[in-house]
Design an enzyme around this catalytic site. Sequence first.
Site, PDB file in Angstrom:
ATOM      1  N   HIS A  42      -1.237 -26.221-143.585  1.00  0.00           N
ATOM      2  CA  HIS A  42      -0.902 -27.561-143.555  1.00  0.00           C
ATOM      3  C   HIS A  42      -0.677 -27.636-142.078  1.00  0.00           C
ATOM      4  O   HIS A  42       0.664 -27.241-141.823  1.00  0.00           O
ATOM      5  CB  HIS A  42       0.078 -28.179-144.278  1.00  0.00           C
ATOM      6  CG  HIS A  42       0.998 -30.014-143.632  1.00  0.00           C
ATOM      7  ND1 HIS A  42       0.914 -30.149-144.294  1.00  0.00           N
ATOM      8  CD2 HIS A  42       0.522 -30.213-142.135  1.00  0.00           C
ATOM      9  CE1 HIS A  42       2.110 -31.418-143.858  1.00  0.00           C
ATOM     10  NE2 HIS A  42       0.873 -31.302-142.789  1.00  0.00           N
ATOM     11  N   ARG A  46      -2.769 -29.522-132.109  1.00  0.00           N
ATOM     12  CA  ARG A  46      -2.721 -30.892-130.767  1.00  0.00           C
ATOM     13  C   ARG A  46      -4.040 -30.550-130.624  1.00  0.00           C
ATOM     14  O   ARG A  46      -3.901 -31.353-129.666  1.00  0.00           O
ATOM     15  CB  ARG A  46      -2.155 -30.286-130.244  1.00  0.00           C
ATOM     16  CG  ARG A  46      -0.481 -30.446-130.518  1.00  0.00           C
ATOM     17  CD  ARG A  46       0.209 -31.474-131.990  1.00  0.00           C
ATOM     18  NE  ARG A  46       1.480 -31.487-132.403  1.00  0.00           N
ATOM     19  CZ  ARG A  46       1.895 -32.875-133.047  1.00  0.00           C
ATOM     20  NH1 ARG A  46       0.974 -33.075-133.838  1.00  0.00           N
ATOM     21  NH2 ARG A  46       3.270 -32.478-133.501  1.00  0.00           N
ATOM     22  N   ASP A 294       3.158 -27.017-142.209  1.00  0.00           N
ATOM     23  CA  ASP A 294       3.283 -27.826-141.555  1.00  0.00           C
ATOM     24  C   ASP A 294       3.794 -28.027-139.752  1.00  0.00           C
ATOM     25  O   ASP A 294       4.785 -28.471-138.901  1.00  0.00           O
ATOM     26  CB  ASP A 294       4.470 -29.240-141.960  1.00  0.00           C
ATOM     27  CG  ASP A 294       4.482 -29.955-141.958  1.00  0.00           C
ATOM     28  OD1 ASP A 294       3.725 -31.038-140.932  1.00  0.00           O
ATOM     29  OD2 ASP A 294       5.396 -31.125-141.757  1.00  0.00           O
TER      30      ASP A 294
HETATM   31  C1  NCD Z   1       4.144 -34.384-137.897  1.00  0.00           C
HETATM   32  C2  NCD Z   1       2.947 -33.704-136.199  1.00  0.00           C
HETATM   33  O1  NCD Z   1       3.899 -33.885-135.543  1.00  0.00           O
HETATM   34  O2  NCD Z   1       2.297 -34.385-136.317  1.00  0.00           O
HETATM   35  N1  NCD Z   1       5.292 -34.170-137.931  1.00  0.00           N
HETATM   36  C3  NCD Z   1       6.544 -33.810-138.636  1.00  0.00           C
HETATM   37  O3  NCD Z   1       7.062 -34.494-138.492  1.00  0.00           O
HETATM   38  N2  NCD Z   1       5.787 -33.313-140.173  1.00  0.00           N
HETATM   39  C4  NCD Z   1       3.343 -35.095-138.850  1.00  0.00           C
HETATM   40  C5  NCD Z   1       3.645 -34.730-140.282  1.00  0.00           C
HETATM   41  O4  NCD Z   1       2.692 -33.951-140.729  1.00  0.00           O
HETATM   42  O5  NCD Z   1       3.721 -35.982-140.474  1.00  0.00           O
HETATM   43 ZN    ZN Z   2       2.364 -31.812-141.049  1.00  0.00          ZN
HETATM   44 ZN    ZN Z   3       2.941 -35.407-143.242  1.00  0.00          ZN
END
Ligand code: NCD
Ligand code: ZN
Ligand code: ZN
Length: 408
Positions: A42, A46, A294
């Site tokens: 995950h 960008r 993430d």
């Molecule tokens: C993620 C992002 O900035 O792309 N942000 C986040 O707070 N996790 C998007 C996401 O995974 O929800």
């Molecule tokens: Zn995410």
């Molecule tokens: Zn997310």
Amino acid sequence: MIEIYKVQTIDGHRIDCTIPSEENVSIDAKELMLFPALIDPHVHFRTPGAEYKEDWKSAAKAAIAGGVTTVLDMPNNTPAASTALALQAKEERVKDQLNAARIPLRYGFYLGADRRHLQEIPKLKESVVGLKIYMGSSTGDLLIDDAGSLKDAFQIAAENDLLVAVHAEDEGLIKERSKHFLDRKDPAVHSEIRSPKVAALAVEHAIRLAEETKARLYIAHVSTKEELALIRSAKKRGLRIYAETTPHHLFLDDSAYAKLGTLALVNPPLRSKQEREAVWEAIHDETIDTIGTDHAPHTLEEKQKPYGSAPSGFPSIEFYFALLLNAHAEKKLSLEQIVSLTHTRPQEIFRLPIDDDIVLVDLSEKRTLGNSMIRSKAGWSPYLGMALQGWPRYTVCKGRLFDLHHIA
Ligand code: NCD
Ligand code: ZN
Ligand code: ZN
């Protein structure tokens, strides 16, 4: 050929090993431990559309520094990766950036679920690792918040044996709760608006759809006790449901707002200590299958805007492994658990090919996380100042050796 001598294995042996390579190097690894390279299921690298926050040149360096050689990249780009055309254009840019970085990072893409393009799913099923559905809004404009389209997306994914991955926060409840907090400007309100109920409601909905359509379901960034109870019970019923949590839901909690202010914003939000404890329990009873970073970089300038304008998300991939190794040093996590969460389970769930990428780790190295160690373009980290024990020392990706004390 890369020759590695006397390296320790996690089950207590000492071995020599060789990896085919164009380079000829030998490493005396008496002080090091051998791990399969990490798979980060995950990330948000960008490209395209927000390369000022991160691109695959900076992100690939950060990944290698973190012992990661495979990443699965999310579709919330600009334009979103929700059509064949967008995916193809994205892949070309990604390849160019990896070539420029001279890092042969392995990657997979998620297809973004967009109700206008669901008919593209069958022809793309072999090219992506899953269908990503935003049930609640986050960074970017991908969102499916009507029950009809949501069910269609699950149905089509199931028919095509495509894994459904969800950002499970209920958009209706977020909107409803926002109205009650209009007078609050402090960032901690984020955790109240996007409450544990917001996540649980969406997880319940997603599990119901998985049960009805027989889709395989991957629930991203699980952060609450109630979500975990739903997932535990669904797993017991034999459903093919998988849960991911993140480093920030394991190592940070809502006490971080006091120190970090708007930098602490993330979706789903940082939770209370009790919720964080429940996530740790779920690691130990194996309700949680994977840890995805993430990795969601935004610039410091953007993050420092007032609540309401500041974006959500943390960069973290370069410190992913060190955070987990430090948890091992603190006896919170076994080495076997680390391998399962960061390698074996993601490899199985996403049906990734087996490779011989490795990481050599120095379990005794202690370093305090400082600015000069940051490779992400974001240029900041919510973990700055943390003293961590256990760091990756060498990463081998497709036969290329990276010495992490000396990478550019
Ligand atoms: C993620 C992002 O900035 O792309 N942000 C986040 O707070 N996790 C998007 C996401 O995974 O929800
Ligand atoms: Zn995410
Ligand atoms: Zn997310």
